[in-house]
Design a protein around this motif. Sequence first.
Motif, short mmCIF file in Angstrom:
data_model
loop_
_atom_site.label_atom_id
_atom_site.label_comp_id
_atom_site.label_asym_id
_atom_site.label_seq_id
_atom_site.Cartn_x
_atom_site.Cartn_y
_atom_site.Cartn_z
N HIS A 96 0.47 -1.24 -0.08
CA HIS A 96 -0.17 -0.08 -0.24
C HIS A 96 1.02 1.45 0.49
O HIS A 96 1.39 1.64 0.72
CB HIS A 96 -0.85 -0.36 1.64
CG HIS A 96 -2.21 1.04 1.28
ND1 HIS A 96 -1.75 2.32 1.32
CD2 HIS A 96 -3.48 0.62 0.79
CE1 HIS A 96 -3.20 2.77 0.97
NE2 HIS A 96 -3.85 2.15 1.36
N PHE A 119 -1.36 -0.26 -4.48
CA PHE A 119 -2.67 -0.17 -4.22
C PHE A 119 -2.18 1.08 -2.59
O PHE A 119 -2.22 1.04 -2.33
CB PHE A 119 -3.12 -1.81 -3.26
CG PHE A 119 -4.47 -1.08 -2.82
CD1 PHE A 119 -5.45 -1.74 -3.78
CD2 PHE A 119 -4.91 -1.42 -1.53
CE1 PHE A 119 -7.10 -2.06 -2.83
CE2 PHE A 119 -5.31 -1.59 -0.48
CZ PHE A 119 -6.71 -1.22 -1.48
N GLY A 120 -4.68 1.79 -3.05
CA GLY A 120 -4.61 2.37 -1.90
C GLY A 120 -3.55 3.85 -1.97
O GLY A 120 -3.66 4.74 -2.91
N ASP A 121 -4.90 5.10 -1.32
CA ASP A 121 -4.67 6.73 -1.15
C ASP A 121 -3.52 6.88 -0.17
O ASP A 121 -3.14 6.07 0.94
CB ASP A 121 -5.57 7.23 -1.08
CG ASP A 121 -6.85 7.16 -1.39
OD1 ASP A 121 -6.48 5.68 -2.76
OD2 ASP A 121 -8.31 6.53 -0.66
N TRP A 147 -9.66 -4.78 -4.68
CA TRP A 147 -8.90 -3.80 -4.99
C TRP A 147 -9.92 -2.68 -5.32
O TRP A 147 -9.62 -1.93 -4.67
CB TRP A 147 -8.23 -4.49 -6.31
CG TRP A 147 -7.52 -5.81 -5.90
CD1 TRP A 147 -7.22 -6.57 -6.69
CD2 TRP A 147 -5.66 -5.32 -4.83
NE1 TRP A 147 -6.76 -7.97 -6.06
CE2 TRP A 147 -6.02 -6.90 -5.73
CE3 TRP A 147 -5.43 -4.86 -4.28
CZ2 TRP A 147 -4.67 -7.63 -4.88
CZ3 TRP A 147 -4.80 -5.23 -3.57
CH2 TRP A 147 -3.62 -6.79 -3.81
N LYS A 178 -8.31 0.94 1.58
CA LYS A 178 -7.69 1.62 0.99
C LYS A 178 -7.05 2.62 1.18
O LYS A 178 -6.57 3.70 0.50
CB LYS A 178 -8.05 1.14 -0.76
CG LYS A 178 -8.40 2.45 -1.61
CD LYS A 178 -9.33 2.87 -2.80
CE LYS A 178 -8.23 3.16 -4.07
NZ LYS A 178 -8.89 4.48 -4.00
N LYS A 179 -8.39 3.46 1.82
CA LYS A 179 -7.89 4.64 2.10
C LYS A 179 -7.03 5.18 2.99
O LYS A 179 -6.32 5.80 3.78
CB LYS A 179 -9.29 5.68 2.41
CG LYS A 179 -9.02 6.90 3.35
CD LYS A 179 -10.42 7.81 3.81
CE LYS A 179 -10.70 8.96 4.61
NZ LYS A 179 -12.09 9.54 4.74
N VAL A 236 -1.79 -4.31 1.58
CA VAL A 236 -2.94 -3.60 2.18
C VAL A 236 -2.71 -2.90 3.78
O VAL A 236 -2.89 -1.38 3.77
CB VAL A 236 -3.75 -4.08 1.70
CG1 VAL A 236 -4.39 -4.73 0.57
CG2 VAL A 236 -4.90 -4.63 2.81
#
Length: 512
Positions: free
Chosen positions: A44, A219-221, A342, A359-360, A394
């Motif tokens: 992430h 992946f991810g913010d 995802w 994700k955030k 993640v």
Amino acid sequence: MKTLRLILGDQLSQSISSLKGHNPDTDIILMCEAWNEATYVKHHKKKIAFLFSAMRHFSEGLKNKGFNVEYTALDASDNAGSFSVEVKRMLSKYNFDQIVVTHPGEYRVLEELQSLEDELNIPVEIREDDRFLCTPSEFVSWAKDRKQLRMEYFYREMRKKYSVLMDDDAPAGGQWNYDAENRKPPKEGLDVPAPYIGTVDDITQEVISLVSKRFDTHFGDIEPFYFAVTRADALQVLDQFIAQRLPHFGDYQDAMIEGEPWMYHSHISFYLNCGLLLPLECVQAAETAYQQGKVPLNAVEGFIRQIIGWREYVRGIYWLKMPEYADQNFFEAQRPLPDFYWTANTKMNCVRQCVLETKKNAYAHHIQRLMVLGNFALLAGIDPKHVNEWFLIVYADAYEWVELPNVSGMILFADGGYLASKPYAAGGSYINKMSDYCKNCSYKVTEKNGPDACPFNYLYWDFLDRNREKLSGNHRIGMMYKTFERMGEDKQKTIRDDSQEFFSKVDNDILV
């Protein structure tokens, strides 16, 4: 003796064993942002930014205390890409008599370190990681001759060893475990405190820009960024938890509320697992709050059990059973990981909420991980290797030593019951009881079959049906098989048909 002291990215404690005996006149500390460590799985973005920023701040702290630190940033022109090659580069620059490093947290890293001595013809001392409260050898001794390794008994031994929540030889309050009091569903009007929001200083901003550019496909913010990246700030997170969240942690540690990803949890696993906080200081801070009458016993006991019980226990399992443990697949599960892990593109609101928050935030609390995301993976028969990789990618607190036993042992029962006494499988009623996710879901949790039914409802029974041969003898779920038999053949066929139709959609990337 001139020593090269290697500090890995999850060893950010100035009391780390590899720094003991340091001679500022002769020794050099090596830290490096290794490309292969950031990409062996596609971590992430926020996880990478957190660790790189924490490493840079830690390096500056060492320099301010007089340590001679060689730090290689990811974008440095001479970055060799791995800590092993960085070690070789250092040996070409300086004449060292030995290399000292603290025992790593992952088996693959241990193998890499062990190969350095023969490859480089220099002594490599791998020291015990004394940040943990139980050494691997102590855990081996505890596990010897036990047919099943149950955390509860290990936890009691740890309580005694460190005199935590003890009244002489008895547990405080007369019970070892208050988990039965820690399962309250959410209720209207809960006032969940705001989480800690760290300051983004110049170092962190530089790292955010670097990660955004170099890891844009991960992946991810990355923003908003709120992690503590120094020990001082991590201690603030701990203090804030003790004062604001711990009093209600016990009651609502299993509760899930849409839009409230942090709930009453501590959010210190990030800092414990990279070294900015130490487990015993966290335990003692919570125990002191209890002794001062600021928090109830069920809350402090539940929190302490997570640290000196579960955390130490899963690490013990990891080093006891690796490397074979990574290949465990008791149910022979083979399904690929669905794309919605995802994208969050699913009609199952519970899954959607947990993926979006992951994700955030690079975070989800333990019930979201276990009873929503993990539960679905278990019921759907997803290959443990895919599930383990996803969890490792993640979450910002994920390292293989803690992630693998939790996923393969606790979530997927892939070890056949070595860690857990039963699979933690559940239908939609559990999620409905412990969350408000179901009220905004496209499916109806009260319906058991058909296109509008909550998929968890029929997938639960299908999971038991598919794995009858392996599970019917388990005394903790034997009653469920009797319930399944009483349903009759028509109902059982409907469950199988609904499940097959659902899996067909999942396997063909049709929205479910």
